[in-house]
Every structure is written in C-alpha cells, then in structure tokens.
Motif scaffolding. Structure first.
Motif, PDB file in Angstrom:
ATOM      1  N   HIS A  78       0.859  -1.194   0.000  1.00 21.30           N
ATOM      2  CA  HIS A  78       0.000   0.000   0.000  1.00 21.30           C
ATOM      3  C   HIS A  78       0.887   1.233   0.000  1.00 21.30           C
ATOM      4  N   ASN A  80       1.677   5.062   0.325  1.00 22.65           N
ATOM      5  CA  ASN A  80       1.206   6.315   0.891  1.00 22.65           C
ATOM      6  C   ASN A  80       1.926   7.458   0.178  1.00 22.65           C
ATOM      7  N   GLY A 119       2.763   1.636   3.546  1.00 25.58           N
ATOM      8  CA  GLY A 119       1.857   2.595   4.157  1.00 25.58           C
ATOM      9  C   GLY A 119       2.057   2.744   5.650  1.00 25.58           C
ATOM     10  N   ARG A 120       1.032   3.186   6.338  1.00 32.58           N
ATOM     11  CA  ARG A 120       1.128   3.407   7.784  1.00 32.58           C
ATOM     12  C   ARG A 120       1.411   2.135   8.574  1.00 32.58           C
TER      13      ARG A 120
END
Length: 294
Positions: A78, A80, A119-120
C-alpha cells in the motif's frame, strides 16, 4: 492466488528488498563508516560525539528490522503519497552536499520507503527502529542546546565544590569556574553532562523496548526520570573527581577520566546500573498490579 503466482510475487518482493538494501549500502556505507570511526577514535567533531550511542543503537535498529522481516512481508502493499514526498526530500538532502542535510537524509529516506511500500502499517511496524536511527543521526541539536547549559554548569560546579570542601580542600566557585589551590577548573559546556544525558535517554528507551515495558506509560515515565537523575548524579561525581585531579596536579588521572577510556568505562558502568533498576521496577509494579486485581 495459485502457488506459482505466490512464488513469483515472493521472488519479486525479495528482489525489490535486496535492491533497496543494496542502494542504501552504496549511498550510506561511507557515511556510517565515517560516523563509527569518529565515535570510536573521537576524531569527529565534539558535537557529533553526542551521538556516539549510535554505535549500539544502529545495529540494534537493524536487528529489530530483521526480526520483523516476516511481518513486513505479510503486510499488504500500500503506497502512501507521503512516502514518495519523503523520498524526494531525502534525495534532495543527500544531493545538497550539506553535512547536516546529508545526515538527516538517512532517517527521512528510510521513513519514506516504509510509507511508500507498506503505508502506515509498515511505518508502525518499523517505527521504533526508525526512532533509534533518527536519534543516532548527528544533527545540530547540541549546538542549539549548549548555550542553555549554564544553569546546569553552575549547579555542577557548586555541588562539586561543596563535596570537595567537605573533604577539607580549599575550593571556591565563581560562576562555572572552580578554584582549587589557586588552579582554575572550568566546567565547560561539554562537561555539563549533555552527552551522558542523551546516551542515558537513548539506552533507556532501548531497555524499555527490549523488556516490552515501553507500552506502560507509568513505568516508562518513572524509569526515564530515574535514569536522568542517575545520569546527573553520576556526572556530578565525575566532575568532582576531575576537579580533584586537576586541582591537585594529577594530570594523568585527569586525562584518563576526561579524554581516555576511563570516561567510557565510567559511563558504561552507570548505564549497566539501569538494568537491575528496570528489572526491579517491572517486578514491583507487576506485583502491585496483581495485588490490585485481586
């Protein structure tokens, strides 16, 4: 997803990982070797010596990332957008040629890689390792803090003088200057304990994480406070010895404790003292929680 497809995806991820690691090694191996050589041989600037805790912190950060490698692989891909932004900023810092920015480019790029790939969740997984890298990266923080160390210097000078006076020595204090038998000893900014404070804070964070206590705000806050207090007391004792040696003309002992391996040994003993203290606190508060639950 069929097995061949899973195998192909795994191989692609491994190739990407190895490629990223290879690029990072090419970019930062010379810089990291320069840091380590400077920390070990004290050939780097005094301000950069404040970050010598990176000698143990950077390998520990790499070790934690290695332990989390399987969790990292299981995270879904993912991207970001903030990750791409940080990668661009990091490369600009690196290519700027400005020492401070080149240094900071390392944690910036590592953070950008985590956000861009996973991502996060990826940032959260590698968060503590990134914190260790950032806190070990030489920056201008010591330059900023040094002008504000005068109260600490004065306190150290006054306390050291008081201790020596109780030992029967003729000691007077004027600001941050201690006079012993007509010889002046200045408690310089670099003797004010900032390096020891930063190292103590850094090592304390590592101990809290290793013992899985960092999640407890109560224990973490108390332990960090106690560690900082011990660091200040240890530095007062060290400066008292330095003043005694210098004031009595024992330059050999002064150099050993101030510039040679004696100072490193003294700091190491102080840091080792934190381990039984944290173990005792964990046992005490754990027992207290069990009594409360009953």
């Amino acid at each position: 997803m069929t097995f061949p497809q899973q195998l192909k995806k795994t191989n692609q991820e491994q190739l990407l990982t190895f490629g990223i690691i290879g690029i990072l090694i090419l970019l930062y191996a010379p810089i990291l070797l320069h840091w380590v050589d400077g920390w070990l041989h004290k050939s780097i600037s005094i301000e950069h010596e404040y970050f010598s805790h990176g000698i143990i912190g950077l390998p520990f950060a790499f070790y934690l990332s290695w332990l989390n490698r399987k969790k990292w692989q299981r995270l879904p891909d993912h991207s970001n957008p903030l990750g791409l932004f940080l990668l661009i900023v990091g490369m600009v810092f690196y290519l700027s040629g400005v020492t401070e920015w080149v240094n900071l480019s390392l944690p910036v790029i590592l953070t950008g890689i985590c956000l861009w790939l996973k991502g996060r969740p990826g940032l959260k997984l590698q968060g503590f390792s990134l914190i260790l890298v950032f806190l070990a990266t030489p920056t201008a923080i010591p330059y900023i803090i040094t002008p504000y160390t005068f109260p600490l210097q004065s306190f150290i000078a006054g306390t050291a003088a008081f201790i020596l006076n109780q030992m029967g020595m003729d000691v007077t204090v004027n600001g941050i200057n201690i006079y012993v038998g007509g010889r002046i000893v200045e408690v310089a900014p670099y003797c004010a304990g900032l390096k020891m404070l930063l190292t103590t804070f850094y090592v304390s964070l590592m101990l809290l994480y290793w013992t899985e206590t960092l999640s407890s705000r109560r224990i973490s806050a108390i332990f960090l406070s106690v560690a900082m207090l011990i660091s200040v007391i240890a530095n007062i004792i060290r400066n008292t010895f330095l003043t005694f040696f210098h004031g009595t003309g024992n330059e050999g002992a002064f150099v050993w404790l101030h510039d040679s391996w004696g100072g490193d040994l003294y700091s190491a003993c102080m840091l080792l003292l934190l381990i039984p203290i944290l173990n005792w606190m964990n046992t005490y508060f754990m027992g207290e929680e069990l009594e409360t639950s009953e």
